[in-house]
Motif scaffolding. Sequence first.
Motif, PDB file in Angstrom:
ATOM      1  N   ARG A  20      29.282 -10.543  -1.405  1.00  0.00           N
ATOM      2  CA  ARG A  20      29.305 -10.869  -2.825  1.00  0.00           C
ATOM      3  C   ARG A  20      29.778 -12.296  -3.006  1.00  0.00           C
ATOM      4  O   ARG A  20      30.541 -12.816  -2.195  1.00  0.00           O
ATOM      5  N   SER A  21      29.366 -12.907  -4.114  1.00  0.00           N
ATOM      6  CA  SER A  21      29.867 -14.218  -4.448  1.00  0.00           C
ATOM      7  C   SER A  21      31.390 -14.134  -4.608  1.00  0.00           C
ATOM      8  O   SER A  21      31.886 -13.148  -5.125  1.00  0.00           O
ATOM      9  N   PRO A  22      32.213 -15.078  -4.161  1.00  0.00           N
ATOM     10  CA  PRO A  22      31.860 -16.403  -3.629  1.00  0.00           C
ATOM     11  C   PRO A  22      31.529 -16.417  -2.132  1.00  0.00           C
ATOM     12  O   PRO A  22      31.438 -17.496  -1.571  1.00  0.00           O
ATOM     13  N   PHE A  23      31.377 -15.255  -1.511  1.00  0.00           N
ATOM     14  CA  PHE A  23      31.045 -15.233  -0.079  1.00  0.00           C
ATOM     15  C   PHE A  23      29.603 -14.808   0.132  1.00  0.00           C
ATOM     16  O   PHE A  23      29.294 -14.135   1.096  1.00  0.00           O
ATOM     17  N   ASP A  24      28.691 -15.174  -0.771  1.00  0.00           N
ATOM     18  CA  ASP A  24      27.325 -14.687  -0.637  1.00  0.00           C
ATOM     19  C   ASP A  24      26.447 -15.662   0.123  1.00  0.00           C
ATOM     20  O   ASP A  24      25.294 -15.868  -0.204  1.00  0.00           O
ATOM     21  N   ILE A  25      27.007 -16.279   1.180  1.00  0.00           N
ATOM     22  CA  ILE A  25      26.192 -17.263   1.894  1.00  0.00           C
ATOM     23  C   ILE A  25      25.001 -16.669   2.636  1.00  0.00           C
ATOM     24  O   ILE A  25      24.050 -17.383   2.882  1.00  0.00           O
ATOM     25  N   PRO A  26      24.981 -15.358   3.012  1.00  0.00           N
ATOM     26  CA  PRO A  26      23.745 -14.864   3.636  1.00  0.00           C
ATOM     27  C   PRO A  26      22.563 -14.888   2.686  1.00  0.00           C
ATOM     28  O   PRO A  26      21.427 -14.842   3.122  1.00  0.00           O
ATOM     29  N   GLU A  27      22.813 -14.895   1.392  1.00  0.00           N
ATOM     30  CA  GLU A  27      21.688 -14.952   0.462  1.00  0.00           C
ATOM     31  C   GLU A  27      21.854 -16.115  -0.508  1.00  0.00           C
ATOM     32  O   GLU A  27      21.478 -16.031  -1.674  1.00  0.00           O
ATOM     33  N   ALA A  28      22.445 -17.202   0.017  1.00  0.00           N
ATOM     34  CA  ALA A  28      22.690 -18.375  -0.831  1.00  0.00           C
ATOM     35  C   ALA A  28      21.364 -18.960  -1.290  1.00  0.00           C
ATOM     36  O   ALA A  28      20.636 -19.560  -0.511  1.00  0.00           O
ATOM     37  N   LEU A  45      35.471 -12.341 -10.100  1.00  0.00           N
ATOM     38  CA  LEU A  45      35.477 -13.351  -9.045  1.00  0.00           C
ATOM     39  C   LEU A  45      34.124 -14.047  -8.974  1.00  0.00           C
ATOM     40  O   LEU A  45      34.031 -15.262  -8.847  1.00  0.00           O
ATOM     41  N   ARG A  46      33.044 -13.241  -9.099  1.00  0.00           N
ATOM     42  CA  ARG A  46      31.712 -13.825  -9.004  1.00  0.00           C
ATOM     43  C   ARG A  46      31.469 -14.795 -10.150  1.00  0.00           C
ATOM     44  O   ARG A  46      30.851 -15.843  -9.971  1.00  0.00           O
ATOM     45  N   GLY A  47      31.956 -14.438 -11.342  1.00  0.00           N
ATOM     46  CA  GLY A  47      31.734 -15.296 -12.488  1.00  0.00           C
ATOM     47  C   GLY A  47      32.588 -16.543 -12.478  1.00  0.00           C
ATOM     48  O   GLY A  47      32.371 -17.449 -13.264  1.00  0.00           O
ATOM     49  N   THR A  48      33.593 -16.590 -11.588  1.00  0.00           N
ATOM     50  CA  THR A  48      34.545 -17.692 -11.636  1.00  0.00           C
ATOM     51  C   THR A  48      34.344 -18.706 -10.514  1.00  0.00           C
ATOM     52  O   THR A  48      34.357 -19.907 -10.764  1.00  0.00           O
ATOM     53  N   PHE A  49      34.144 -18.224  -9.291  1.00  0.00           N
ATOM     54  CA  PHE A  49      34.231 -19.145  -8.158  1.00  0.00           C
ATOM     55  C   PHE A  49      32.864 -19.593  -7.666  1.00  0.00           C
ATOM     56  O   PHE A  49      31.917 -18.812  -7.639  1.00  0.00           O
ATOM     57  N   PRO A  50      32.765 -20.866  -7.254  1.00  0.00           N
ATOM     58  CA  PRO A  50      31.540 -21.328  -6.598  1.00  0.00           C
ATOM     59  C   PRO A  50      31.480 -20.810  -5.165  1.00  0.00           C
ATOM     60  O   PRO A  50      32.503 -20.404  -4.598  1.00  0.00           O
ATOM     61  N   ARG A  51      30.284 -20.825  -4.621  1.00  0.00           N
ATOM     62  CA  ARG A  51      30.084 -20.300  -3.267  1.00  0.00           C
ATOM     63  C   ARG A  51      30.794 -21.176  -2.240  1.00  0.00           C
ATOM     64  O   ARG A  51      30.806 -22.401  -2.352  1.00  0.00           O
ATOM     65  N   GLY A  96      44.909 -23.081  -8.130  1.00  0.00           N
ATOM     66  CA  GLY A  96      43.622 -23.476  -8.694  1.00  0.00           C
ATOM     67  C   GLY A  96      42.730 -22.274  -8.919  1.00  0.00           C
ATOM     68  O   GLY A  96      42.069 -22.156  -9.949  1.00  0.00           O
ATOM     69  N   LEU A  97      42.761 -21.360  -7.956  1.00  0.00           N
ATOM     70  CA  LEU A  97      41.956 -20.144  -8.083  1.00  0.00           C
ATOM     71  C   LEU A  97      42.421 -19.329  -9.285  1.00  0.00           C
ATOM     72  O   LEU A  97      41.618 -18.854 -10.095  1.00  0.00           O
ATOM     73  N   LEU A  98      43.743 -19.184  -9.405  1.00  0.00           N
ATOM     74  CA  LEU A  98      44.274 -18.390 -10.523  1.00  0.00           C
ATOM     75  C   LEU A  98      43.944 -19.049 -11.854  1.00  0.00           C
ATOM     76  O   LEU A  98      43.621 -18.378 -12.833  1.00  0.00           O
ATOM     77  N   LYS A  99      44.000 -20.395 -11.868  1.00  0.00           N
ATOM     78  CA  LYS A  99      43.695 -21.110 -13.097  1.00  0.00           C
ATOM     79  C   LYS A  99      42.245 -20.841 -13.506  1.00  0.00           C
ATOM     80  O   LYS A  99      41.945 -20.585 -14.674  1.00  0.00           O
ATOM     81  N   GLY A 100      41.351 -20.877 -12.521  1.00  0.00           N
ATOM     82  CA  GLY A 100      39.949 -20.600 -12.800  1.00  0.00           C
ATOM     83  C   GLY A 100      39.752 -19.197 -13.338  1.00  0.00           C
ATOM     84  O   GLY A 100      39.027 -18.985 -14.314  1.00  0.00           O
ATOM     85  N   LEU A 101      40.429 -18.230 -12.722  1.00  0.00           N
ATOM     86  CA  LEU A 101      40.316 -16.848 -13.190  1.00  0.00           C
ATOM     87  C   LEU A 101      40.819 -16.733 -14.622  1.00  0.00           C
ATOM     88  O   LEU A 101      40.244 -16.006 -15.440  1.00  0.00           O
ATOM     89  N   TRP A 102      41.883 -17.458 -14.916  1.00  0.00           N
ATOM     90  CA  TRP A 102      42.447 -17.418 -16.273  1.00  0.00           C
ATOM     91  C   TRP A 102      41.446 -17.960 -17.286  1.00  0.00           C
ATOM     92  O   TRP A 102      41.272 -17.415 -18.373  1.00  0.00           O
ATOM     93  N   VAL A 103      40.777 -19.060 -16.922  1.00  0.00           N
ATOM     94  CA  VAL A 103      39.791 -19.654 -17.831  1.00  0.00           C
ATOM     95  C   VAL A 103      38.686 -18.647 -18.146  1.00  0.00           C
ATOM     96  O   VAL A 103      38.343 -18.412 -19.312  1.00  0.00           O
ATOM     97  N   THR A 104      38.137 -18.021 -17.112  1.00  0.00           N
ATOM     98  CA  THR A 104      37.030 -17.097 -17.363  1.00  0.00           C
ATOM     99  C   THR A 104      37.501 -15.880 -18.147  1.00  0.00           C
ATOM    100  O   THR A 104      36.792 -15.395 -19.023  1.00  0.00           O
ATOM    101  N   LEU A 105      38.708 -15.417 -17.841  1.00  0.00           N
ATOM    102  CA  LEU A 105      39.231 -14.261 -18.585  1.00  0.00           C
ATOM    103  C   LEU A 105      39.366 -14.597 -20.059  1.00  0.00           C
ATOM    104  O   LEU A 105      39.014 -13.803 -20.940  1.00  0.00           O
ATOM    105  N   ARG A 106      39.853 -15.823 -20.338  1.00  0.00           N
ATOM    106  CA  ARG A 106      40.014 -16.228 -21.727  1.00  0.00           C
ATOM    107  C   ARG A 106      38.666 -16.262 -22.442  1.00  0.00           C
ATOM    108  O   ARG A 106      38.548 -15.856 -23.591  1.00  0.00           O
ATOM    109  N   HIS A 107      37.634 -16.714 -21.726  1.00  0.00           N
ATOM    110  CA  HIS A 107      36.309 -16.754 -22.351  1.00  0.00           C
ATOM    111  C   HIS A 107      35.825 -15.350 -22.697  1.00  0.00           C
ATOM    112  O   HIS A 107      35.250 -15.137 -23.763  1.00  0.00           O
TER     113      HIS A 107
END
Lengths: 386, 169
Positions: free
Chosen positions: A228-236, A304-310, B5-16
Amino acid sequence: MPSLNNLFGFLQDWISGKLSGFLPPWGVTLAMMVITIVALLLFLVVTVMYLTYLERKVLARIADRLGPNRAGPLGIAQPVADVLKLIVKEVIVPARADVPVYFLAPVVMVAPALLPYAVLPFGPRMVPADISVAVLFVPAVTSITTLALLMAGWGSGNKFSLLGGLRAVAQKVSYSIPLLLAFLAVVLVSGSLSLVRIVEAQASYPFLLAQPLGFIIALICCVAEVNRSPFDIPEAESELVAGYHTEYSGVGFAMFFLAEYIGMFTVSAMLAILYLGGWHGPLLPPYIWFLIKVYLILCVMFWLRGTFPRVRVDQLMNLSWKVLLPLSMVNVAVVALVDKLGLRLGFLPGLVAGLVVMAVAAAVLRTRRRARAAAAARPAWQVREA
Amino acid sequence: MVGTGLLKGLWVTLRHVVETYRQDWHKFPRRYRREPVAVQEQSLTGLFTVQYPEERLRMFPRFHGHLIQKRDPETGLYNCTACKACERACPHGVISVEGERNPDRESKKKMLVTRFTWDAGRCLYCGLCVEACPSDALDWGQGYELAVDRREELVFDFERLLKLGEHAT
């Protein structure tokens, strides 16, 4: 509400009672097995359909959108439309495909994805087979899907698919180790390899409190395990088109899709059972509590998927081998030590130890990052002299 | 700290996520049942989606939608004096105006418009005609659903522009 709490046990007794009127005992057992399997399969297929819907809705909200809203009220018929579309689509075989492998891969993908449901306890008496090594069984059978990914990558006869398959193997192998070590710590705390016994051991407090570090490691590893994203590099898609399932269409693709989402549900269920106390909870029936916890973890995965880049491939490998693996080993060692000391303080020693280990790890990582940043800031000729 | 940084990002998306629900709360049942919602304002936070056929955005005042002909709100007479300033100002010759002297000498309106056409299909939407208008008759409307089935319908006559003007105010 004893009847509602034990609804499925009651149903089981009622059906087997009816069947024993005209079937021999072995026939009743066989019929009950078939009924259980069919019920589980139906549950899984419907769950997967609506997991895609839930995922799209959650991701849409994160991006300030509304998500599917055209098919039916609230877009509720969207998964049905998607499934129908996938079923009626043409199955295309690439010209250079290794045909037997190409067609076998989706089957090899789905079958092991379904196997864990033989041992996952949805509630008391709601486990098809309470085997004594279930904690080992689940990762063992789900790691067969690695083979399916490699088969799909090879069978497609396409360089991007093959790269995707290779990445999937590397990733799954790397993340299985810290995942199993994190599970091992739970086994040490509960003193059993049976999932039912582990859940029963969490009657007073969930192991999340005794294993904060283990939970975080397991969560990261689980997200990586199911690609799953952010570790979805097999299907990046930006690098590999769609990775191992690039060349699949119609039903073949649908099976990969099904297996992927079933896998997500499986790892979320494992996390809920091992760390969040499984079916334990006040007021509501046990199976409802179990599903609430599973969906909570699923929503965290969507989050996590909606937040982090791959991540990049090297970052992925570094995280597993240089951070998660040492941390999980330290975690197991600490748990073993606490267990040996035999302190009767509930979850407190584990919680404190976990937090201390996390703080130390964060400090170590920070000094290393500072050193790297300082080295990068210095001009190149100075670095060479030093 | 590592990981903030990761937690900050999660916070931003949660707020949205929370923000989309908070903004939406007052139009809760209608919006999710896809019933027509009246023209609405675009907000900078919360849901960005406009479910178009059911929901419409209100356009901003400077929006160049289509031309309208205004009337005097007290007398109900149209403001246009057929002075042809807009026709002269138009770089594409999209507007053509014809007028005649009002036979009724007592009336306040000295000139009557006999023909006023605006060819929206060739219009630049530059607004020079609106700027040229000396009697506050020609103006922009905020409408934007101007698609028609036949090309001839793109030519708006005076009656149609007056009607659009009534809708706009």
